[in-house]
Design an enzyme around this catalytic site. Structure first.
Site, PDB file in Angstrom:
ATOM      1  N   HIS A   1      -6.423 -30.322 -55.415  1.00  0.00           N
ATOM      2  CA  HIS A   1      -6.428 -29.723 -54.065  1.00  0.00           C
ATOM      3  C   HIS A   1      -7.190 -28.415 -53.968  1.00  0.00           C
ATOM      4  CE1 HIS A   1      -3.380 -32.411 -52.179  1.00  0.00           C
ATOM      5  NE2 HIS A   1      -2.959 -32.525 -53.430  1.00  0.00           N
TER       6      HIS A   1
ATOM      7  N   LYS B   1      -3.395 -20.062 -40.805  1.00  0.00           N
ATOM      8  CA  LYS B   1      -3.445 -20.620 -42.159  1.00  0.00           C
ATOM      9  C   LYS B   1      -3.039 -19.491 -43.088  1.00  0.00           C
ATOM     10  CE  LYS B   1      -7.934 -21.459 -41.373  1.00  0.00           C
ATOM     11  NZ  LYS B   1      -7.975 -22.864 -41.716  1.00  0.00           N
ATOM     12  N   ARG B   2      -2.813 -19.786 -44.376  1.00  0.00           N
ATOM     13  CA  ARG B   2      -2.523 -18.708 -45.309  1.00  0.00           C
ATOM     14  C   ARG B   2      -3.668 -17.698 -45.336  1.00  0.00           C
ATOM     15  NH1 ARG B   2       2.129 -19.055 -48.803  1.00  0.00           N
ATOM     16  NH2 ARG B   2       1.178 -17.242 -49.763  1.00  0.00           N
TER      17      ARG B   2
ATOM     18  N   LYS C   1     -10.868 -17.934 -47.070  1.00  0.00           N
ATOM     19  CA  LYS C   1     -10.738 -18.503 -45.727  1.00  0.00           C
ATOM     20  C   LYS C   1     -11.379 -17.603 -44.664  1.00  0.00           C
ATOM     21  CE  LYS C   1      -6.368 -20.790 -46.980  1.00  0.00           C
ATOM     22  NZ  LYS C   1      -6.552 -22.235 -46.729  1.00  0.00           N
TER      23      LYS C   1
ATOM     24  N   THR D   1      -6.045 -29.035 -43.153  1.00  0.00           N
ATOM     25  CA  THR D   1      -5.318 -30.023 -42.355  1.00  0.00           C
ATOM     26  C   THR D   1      -5.001 -29.440 -40.981  1.00  0.00           C
ATOM     27  OG1 THR D   1      -3.366 -29.279 -43.570  1.00  0.00           O
ATOM     28  CG2 THR D   1      -4.277 -31.420 -44.186  1.00  0.00           C
TER      29      THR D   1
ATOM     30  N   LYS E   1      -5.055 -30.974 -36.986  1.00  0.00           N
ATOM     31  CA  LYS E   1      -3.999 -30.837 -35.969  1.00  0.00           C
ATOM     32  C   LYS E   1      -4.571 -30.219 -34.702  1.00  0.00           C
ATOM     33  CE  LYS E   1      -0.947 -30.261 -39.839  1.00  0.00           C
ATOM     34  NZ  LYS E   1      -0.325 -29.299 -40.767  1.00  0.00           N
TER      35      LYS E   1
HETATM   36  C1  8GP Z   1      -4.813 -26.808 -50.351  1.00  0.00           C
HETATM   37  C2  8GP Z   1      -6.252 -26.609 -49.917  1.00  0.00           C
HETATM   38  O1  8GP Z   1      -6.580 -25.234 -49.988  1.00  0.00           O
HETATM   39  C3  8GP Z   1      -6.465 -27.134 -48.516  1.00  0.00           C
HETATM   40  O2  8GP Z   1      -7.825 -27.082 -48.176  1.00  0.00           O
HETATM   41  C4  8GP Z   1      -5.970 -28.567 -48.415  1.00  0.00           C
HETATM   42  O3  8GP Z   1      -6.029 -29.010 -47.085  1.00  0.00           O
HETATM   43  C5  8GP Z   1      -4.536 -28.659 -48.896  1.00  0.00           C
HETATM   44  O4  8GP Z   1      -4.434 -28.175 -50.236  1.00  0.00           O
HETATM   45  C6  8GP Z   1      -4.023 -30.083 -48.903  1.00  0.00           C
HETATM   46  O5  8GP Z   1      -4.876 -30.904 -49.616  1.00  0.00           O
HETATM   47  N1  8GP Z   1      -4.695 -26.453 -51.749  1.00  0.00           N
HETATM   48  C7  8GP Z   1      -3.700 -25.725 -52.226  1.00  0.00           C
HETATM   49  O6  8GP Z   1      -2.846 -25.233 -51.533  1.00  0.00           O
HETATM   50  C8  8GP Z   1      -3.681 -25.541 -53.665  1.00  0.00           C
HETATM   51  O7  8GP Z   1      -4.542 -26.058 -54.334  1.00  0.00           O
HETATM   52  N2  8GP Z   1      -2.689 -24.799 -54.138  1.00  0.00           N
HETATM   53  C9  8GP Z   1      -2.460 -24.494 -55.496  1.00  0.00           C
HETATM   54  C10 8GP Z   1      -2.397 -25.549 -56.476  1.00  0.00           C
HETATM   55  C11 8GP Z   1      -3.445 -24.449 -56.514  1.00  0.00           C
END
Ligand code: 8GP
Length: 692
Positions: free
Chosen positions: A248, A436-437, A442, A544, A548
């Site tokens: 991810h 978003k975070r 970002k 995501t 939305k």
């Molecule tokens: C997030 C990605 O940043 C985001 O783009 C994506 O939509 C989401 O995953 C679902 O696929 N990734 C993470 O939050 C992530 O990788 N977190 C920690 C494990 C390193």
């Protein structure tokens, strides 16, 4: 008052929640596993714009959704030593002097839409086994007390980092706790049905949601080898045909690595299995690559005294996928290029999807009833039915309906914000939303730079023709991420300073909403008009929130990054605002040597924006933000600034044409079906789990 089960950090956990919904809707027998945290993601409070964190004590209200299953509890073993011995020609390893933690499952049921299926989210709570009196009696009371406290600490609180690793012992304990209890549960279930693990890989798929559950791999090896007496080869065959892995993120600071000594101390048997997996893997690589030892070192799971968890996942899984087309390409050609060349067929893509019934049917009743009236009910089962809305793209009365629905949703949102935060929002202004975070990649700071530039412009040109705009932010920063907290404070300060200039504030307003969460999102998405998806190309795996917002008719202001690329593909050039460098352009600029200071010195607007940060906004200065942009600008805000600002201006111009804007909005709604979680889990079921 509704309590969110805040058991995740951001997009990663929310995605899993959406998938449980889709799996239930399609009646796939699925179980999700996580930890039953006593405290979920912290509650955010802003004090003078500075983020503070309060505990999220959700269980008093939230536990009504939990069904305790103490009869399925599992004992987990930590620390201790290994003893090896030979018995005839068999090599045995026994783990002794360990301390035990009990894992007690609590089930949360997730129903689907119009389906008999129910997904189960099994959450494990850690409990110390009854106090070790013998240890106490032998005078080792400090150790006995310590073990008790260590056990209870495991499911106490969620680590609040998003896209950043945390190399602490407690975090490792949490990970092994989750993995050992969940794999134990899967094995118990399977044994009760089949009485053997020989066919585990034929009947079960275990999917690893990023690397946090990687230890499930050596844990299943341990059970097969030590508890069931399988040979290494047989065990490895079962394991490698059971596991699949989704990556991810490509952010280097988020790729998990664990210190060898820490792993060895906390989970000695698991450590020895990882070492053996790596030894065999490296020997195999040497053979396959004619003794290319440099390549083997590059690909090794263990390097510089660290265990590379993503590499372990790639080696032990039969499938590896990214979460958008672009991200899956980056994985193949960059992050795991050696592995991809070695085993190309393992690498796949599944673009993320959302539980669109939650974000449309449940959150946007106005739009849902318009859709029912115009295209019938079928879209509630099948997202691709939304496409039918396209026939109305030039129907003025439908466009007016969409306009009216958006306005009502903006008012509903404004009322909620007034009630909950006592902030006033002008519902005639454009709602431009970045939620978003908070992370530098970002680029909330790029958004802020553009707002400051507009502010300076309006100070100099008070009577300028300017389409009124409200920028809405909501975002949590990791508590230890100082720069992210500075950026939050800066955005908050911009909002406060603008309020002190009421005339200008009618054209330009900024609100930073506290404590972003699903409940807030459900009211905000339907009210949004511009969706800010402005990460540096090549950094956001998918996103995501972008899906939305699109589904609710917001137009994307986005870079060519993550799933934005596919949103662009779905709506076409005319219905999205794309700006900035592409991933190859970013890479090229990096290779040439990016020099933000040079841009700073020659760019009057950027200079004036940073001067404002140095001089102060609402009485606070932001030299750290300004300096980090000037001297490093790791995510190349300066390089994309002109393109962003120009595209923002284009969006404001477009907004003046109500019919055009709402036509674009309609096309976005109609094209969002592909981003349904139903589609995504079908992809997983067909291409990875082989269920179809
Ligand atoms: C997030 C990605 O940043 C985001 O783009 C994506 O939509 C989401 O995953 C679902 O696929 N990734 C993470 O939050 C992530 O990788 N977190 C920690 C494990 C390193």
């Amino acid at each position: 008052k509704r309590q969110d089960a805040g058991l995740g950090n951001g997009g990663l956990g929310r995605l899993a929640a959406c998938y449980l919904d889709a799996l239930a809707t399609q009646a796939y027998p699925a179980m999700g596993y996580s930890i039953c945290y006593e405290y979920g993601i912290f509650k955010q409070k802003l004090e003078d714009g500075w983020q503070t964190e309060l505990p999220d004590n959700w269980l008093p209200g939230g536990s009504v959704w939990l069904d305790p299953r103490p009869e399925l509890s599992i004992d987990i073993h930590f620390e201790g030593e290994l003893q090896e011995y030979w018995d005839n020609q068999y090599h045995h390893i026994s783990h002794v002097n360990y301390s035990t933690v009990q894992a007690i499952p609590y089930d949360m049921y997730v129903s689907g839409h119009d389906s008999e299926g129910v997904s189960v989210l099994r959450l494990w709570a850690a409990k110390a086994p009854s106090f070790d009196m013998s240890m106490f009696n032998h005078g080792d009371y400090e150790k006995a007390l310590g073990q008790n406290a260590a056990a209870n600490a495991i499911s106490k609180v969620l680590y609040p980092n998003d896209n950043h690793l945390e190399g602490k012992a407690l975090r490792l304990r949490q990970q092994y706790f989750l993995c050992a209890s969940s794999v134990g549960d899967i094995v118990n279930n399977h044994m009760s049905v089949y009485g053997t693990l020989d066919n585990l890989h034929e009947k079960t798929a275990i999917h690893i949601n990023d690397t946090h559950p990687t230890l499930a791999i050596p844990e299943l090896m341990r059970i097969l080898l030590d508890d069931c007496g399988y040979t290494w080869e047989k065990a490895w065959h079962i394991v490698t045909n059971t596991f699949a892995y989704t990556n991810h993120t490509v952010m280097a600071e988020a790729l998990e690595k664990w210190d060898v000594n820490l792993v060895k101390r906390i989970i000695p048997r698991i450590f020895s299995i990882i070492v053996e997996i790596n030894n065999r893997y490296c020997a195999e690589l040497m053979e396959r690559n004619n003794g290319d030892s440099a390549k083997t070192t590059r690909m090794s799971i263990i390097k510089d005294n660290q265990i590379h968890m993503a590499t372990l996942c790639v080696v032990a899984s039969h499938s590896i996928n990214g979460v958008s087309k672009l991200h899956s390409e980056i994985i193949k050609h960059d992050v795991f290029n050696d592995e991809y060349t070695d085993t190309p067929r393992k690498f796949k893509n599944v673009t993320n999807g959302i539980a669109y019934r939650r974000w449309l049917y449940q959150s946007n009743p106005g739009l849902t009833s318009l859709l029912r009236e115009k295209i019938g009910d079928k879209f509630l089962h099948d997202g691709s039915e939304l496409k039918k809305l396209c026939v109305f793209e030039n129907d003025k009365s439908v466009l007016e309906d969409i306009m009216k629905i958006k306005k009502d949703n903006k008012e509903r949102f404004a009322k909620y914000v007034k009630q909950n935060s006592n902030i006033l929002i002008d519902t005639d202004s454009i709602f431009d939303v970045q939620v978003k975070r908070l992370h530098e990649y970002k680029r909330q700071q790029l958004n802020a730079m553009n707002i400051i530039a507009d502010y300076i412009y309006l100070l100099n040109n008070p009577d300028a023709d300017f389409v009124p705009k409200t920028y809405i932010f909501a975002s949590k920063a990791a508590p230890g991420y100082y720069m992210a907290k500075q950026i939050i404070k800066m955005i908050w300060c911009i909002g406060e300073e603008l309020k002190k200039n009421p005339k200008l504030n009618e054209k330009l307003a900024v609100v930073f909403l506290e404590d972003y969460k699903v409940t807030l999102s459900e009211i905000l998405m339907p009210a949004s008009e511009i969706s800010e998806q402005i990460s540096l190309a090549g950094t956001e795996a998918s996103g995501t929130g972008n899906m939305k917002l699109m589904l609710n008719g917001a137009l994307t202001m986005g870079t060519y990054d993550g799933a934005n690329v596919e949103i662009h593909e779905a709506v076409g050039d005319d219905n999205i605002f794309i700006f900035g460098m592409s991933t190859p352009e970013v890479n090229q600029l990096k290779a040439e040597g990016y020099d933000p200071e040079k841009i700073y010195n020659s760019h009057a607007v950027i200079k004036s924006v940073l001067e404002k940060m140095y001089k102060g906004i609402n009485g606070a200065t932001f030299e750290e933000v300004a300096n980090s942009l000037r001297h490093a600008d790791r995510y190349m805000c300066f390089a994309d600034f002109d393109s962003y600002r120009g595209t923002q201006a284009k969006a404001s111009e477009t907004y003046k044409d109500k019919y055009l804007w709402n036509k674009m909005s309609l096309i976005n709604i109609a094209s969002a079906g592909i981003f349904s979680a139903d589609r995504a889990v079908t992809d997983y079921a067909r291409d990875i789990w082989k269920l179809i």
